[in-house]
Design an enzyme around this catalytic site. Structure first.
Site, PDB file in Angstrom:
ATOM      1  N   ASP A 219      26.511  84.967  72.613  1.00  0.00           N
ATOM      2  CA  ASP A 219      25.538  84.162  71.865  1.00  0.00           C
ATOM      3  C   ASP A 219      26.229  82.888  71.390  1.00  0.00           C
ATOM      4  OD1 ASP A 219      23.212  83.411  70.184  1.00  0.00           O
ATOM      5  OD2 ASP A 219      22.582  85.451  70.633  1.00  0.00           O
ATOM      6  N   HIS A 293      21.047  80.237  73.653  1.00  0.00           N
ATOM      7  CA  HIS A 293      22.030  81.078  72.946  1.00  0.00           C
ATOM      8  C   HIS A 293      23.408  81.033  73.604  1.00  0.00           C
ATOM      9  CE1 HIS A 293      19.319  82.820  70.021  1.00  0.00           C
ATOM     10  NE2 HIS A 293      18.410  82.869  70.971  1.00  0.00           N
ATOM     11  N   GLU A 371      14.239  82.205  73.591  1.00  0.00           N
ATOM     12  CA  GLU A 371      14.413  81.084  72.655  1.00  0.00           C
ATOM     13  C   GLU A 371      15.249  79.937  73.216  1.00  0.00           C
ATOM     14  OE1 GLU A 371      14.062  83.331  68.392  1.00  0.00           O
ATOM     15  OE2 GLU A 371      16.023  83.404  69.340  1.00  0.00           O
TER      16      GLU A 371
END
Ligand code: ACM
Length: 654
Positions: A219, A293, A371
């Site tokens: 991440d 990420h 995302e």
């Protein structure tokens, strides 16, 4: 969970525990303890059928386990030897030979017993003997887990415990899971957890018959897997600056602050974890989260970014990098994506995936896809060229182009491609397995389109959300109480069950700084999810479940595993009376608790006023303190609710 919405959203989902909406089913009242009396049979997840018989099997000081197919059953034998041997101090031996004197028999069927499938078992306890029968070793192992739960709680101890009557109630149990994918996701990227801590997490999950550990390995805050040929991923990408407090809003690190917080797993470490998990019938699903990420990878190899300024990027230490003010997808303030228009990215991912495929034998690799902000791509000439060349019209289509290429790489290395539900937006191939998180509806839609689906919706399964009011819990922007998690049905009406592989709880760790807190966040909601994926839907019953949960709190105490007592904390609802006074309503998720309160800043106990009706806040009060009791026993935590906070929750209309 990575959304960081403004604090306006904080209290939205806290008042969820309406008892009246919970499932009740008198058929299973069978095991309901009266008045919280200890019940010898309190199994989580609830088995398919349990028939209690008269009498007990008392453990002798020398226990013989007989397993004719001992080679296939060595995990269960070793597990039993350790788990029975240590707390009792008894001598446990095993034999593969036929034996009249065996106390515990582990029997693999010669002829398939269709009723119990590959993971089910029969457990029969008589005063003379314990027999576990299953088609496969996994079933025997789950039968062993149930057997352990039938012993007194001290069996969970890591040391010998004297003066315990080691006995098991006589019972016949037939049991098998509702769903094949029963998972927990553990985010080891936001905060690093050592190999031993991951093993500790696995130990806790196997008690409740989970069979998948999804490791979120990469991440913005850390890249945790050694990749040969890309050493900077772990030299640079695994380290940031230690911060504590409210993650997401930390002060950006100064250029000279030491970057020594974090860590990574070598490939050998990961193989060891895979083997450890496998011995306990747990598969590890690795996740490499791309194209979003990915700041840790970009900070290590800026050439993987579309953005020239990436040469100045650092692994995130919890400072603000996304603007969520207009909702999802966020606007990135730094470009934390891999560049879909850059061939080097595919070369990089080919290397990563080939090594991940070697380390993890599980058939799926999860490649993230959630995302991913698109605002930097929108400004990138390379992306514009790619769109022209490939006839892509929108940014989700650009991401789809990336996902489709990725799926081919994953398939080339012999694995199946799994991703978060956002990848559906620009269209992906039907063979993509979808992990549904934003809402159940994405999973439902994916199943309708014949994708395999794993349900892990925020509404029920996000273990990073607060378990009670933010005045007692580490603050996250949303709440998810145990009773709500217990309502999780991974196979909703109207969906073809054949596409729902199963479900999992997700523990994101932005706000989880250590393994004790990881446990606190996982249990007891992990009990509720276990029951949602294992037990027959019609046997789910909140009251019955909660009675068993309370006994399992005792077992976790003995095991020294942390859990949250948040379910005992009352729920605050506040509004204004017609004349503008604050009116506070208190309820509890658990039925038989009394709430005592004070407005005078002293600590209430059971000699204080008992809550019976909504409270009008006295004019000059500055705090409402409350605590729950069961009879004369304090059971909840002392909660301190500032009146200013109530004023914020119910602002006076001007
Ligand atoms: C997620 O919580 N972003 C999958």
């Amino acid at each position: 969970m990575k959304l960081f919405l403004s604090s306006v959203f904080l209290s939205i989902s806290m008042g969820v525990a309406a008892q009246s909406t919970l499932i009740t089913n008198d058929n299973v009242a069978l095991q309901q303890p009266a008045n919280h009396a200890y019940n010898e049979i309190a199994i989580i997840p609830e088995p398919v059928t349990v028939t209690k018989q008269e009498g007990h099997f008392v453990l002798p000081q020398s226990i013989l386990i007989q397993a004719v197919k001992s080679n296939e059953l060595k995990q269960s034998i070793t597990f039993l030897q350790e788990r029975l041997g240590i707390p009792t101090g008894y001598f446990i031996s095993a034999t593969a030979a036929a034996s009249n004197t065996a106390n515990i028999r582990l029997v693999l069927t010669d002829k398939n017993d269709a009723a119990i499938g590959a993971e089910g078992y029969h457990l029969q306890v008589t005063p003379q003997q314990i027999v576990i029968t299953a088609n496969k070793p996994a079933g025997i192992f789950y039968g062993v887990q149930t057997l352990i739960q039938l012993l007194p709680k001290e069996i969970e101890s890591k040391e010998e415990v004297k003066d315990v009557k080691w006995q098991i109630p006589c019972v016949n149990i037939t049991d098998y899971p509702r769903l094949g994918w029963r998972g927990l996701m553990f985010d080891v990227a936001r905060h690093f957890f050592t190999k031993d801590e991951v093993k500790q997490y696995i130990d806790a999950m196997v008690r409740y018959k989970y069979n998948i550990l999804h490791l979120h390995l990469t991440d913005d805050e850390g890249w945790r897997i050694e990749i040969k040929g890309y050493p900077k991923l772990t030299e640079v990408g695994a380290w940031n600056v230690k911060r504590v407090g409210s993650f997401g809003n930390f002060i950006p690190p100064k250029p000279d602050e030491p970057r020594n917080y974090g860590g990574f797993y070598t490939q050998e470490d990961l193989k060891e974890l895979v083997a450890y998990a496998k011995e306990r019938f747990v598969n590890i699903l690795p996740e490499v989260d791309v194209p979003g990420h990915s700041l840790a990878a970009v900070a290590s190899y800026p050439e993987l970014s579309c953005t020239p300024d990436a040469v100045n990027y650092k692994v995130r230490s919890g400072e603000r990098i996304m603007d969520w003010s207009r909702g999802a997808p966020p606007l990135a303030m730094v470009d934390n994506t891999l560049c879909p228009a850059n061939e080097k990215v595919y070369e990089f991912l080919d290397t990563v995936i080939s090594q991940v495929a070697q380390i993890f034998p599980f058939e799926y690799i999860h490649m993230g896809g959630d995302e991913a902000p698109h605002n930097f791509w929108e400004k990138t000439p390379q992306i514009m060229e790619l769109m022209k060349r490939e006839n892509l019209k929108t940014m989700p289509q650009v991401q789809s182009y990336f996902e489709r290429r990725l799926e081919k790489i994953v398939a080339k290395h012999g694995k199946r491609f799994m991703a978060w539900d956002e990848v559906l937006e620009g269209g992906v191939s039907q063979s993509t397995a979808v992990m549904s998180w934003r809402d159940m509806k994405y999973g439902v839609e994916a199943a309708k389109n014949k994708h395999e689906v794993v349900m892990s919706p925020t509404q029920y399964a996000y273990l990073d959300y607060m378990q009670a009011d933010e005045i007692t819990e580490p603050k996250v922007y949303k709440g998810l109480r145990l009773s709500k998690t217990y309502q999780f049905d991974p196979v909703p009406e109207g969906v073809d069950p054949k596409y729902i592989k199963g479900a999992q709880g997700n523990l994101w760790t932005e706000q989880v700084y250590n393994i004790r807190q990881a446990e606190y966040m996982t249990w007891p909601r992990g009990f509720a999810i276990a029951e949602s994926v294992w037990s027959p839907k019609e046997k789910k019953n909140w009251k019955n479940f909660f009675a068993r949960t309370e006994q399992h709190f005792e077992r976790l105490n003995a095991a020294e595993t942390k859990y949250a007592p948040s379910v005992y904390d009352p729920i605050f609802a506040v509004k204004r009376t017609a004349d503008g006074r604050l009116l506070v309503t208190l309820t509890t998720e658990v039925e038989d608790l009394d709430i005592y309160y004070s407005f005078d800043n002293s600590f209430p106990d059971h000699f204080y006023p008992k809550y019976t009706e909504p409270l009008v806040v006295p004019i000059d009060a500055n705090a409402l303190k409350v605590i729950t009791y069961r009879g004369k026993k304090p059971i909840g935590r002392m909660m301190h609710m500032p009146i200013d906070e109530l004023n914020k929750r119910a602002p006076l209309k001007k």
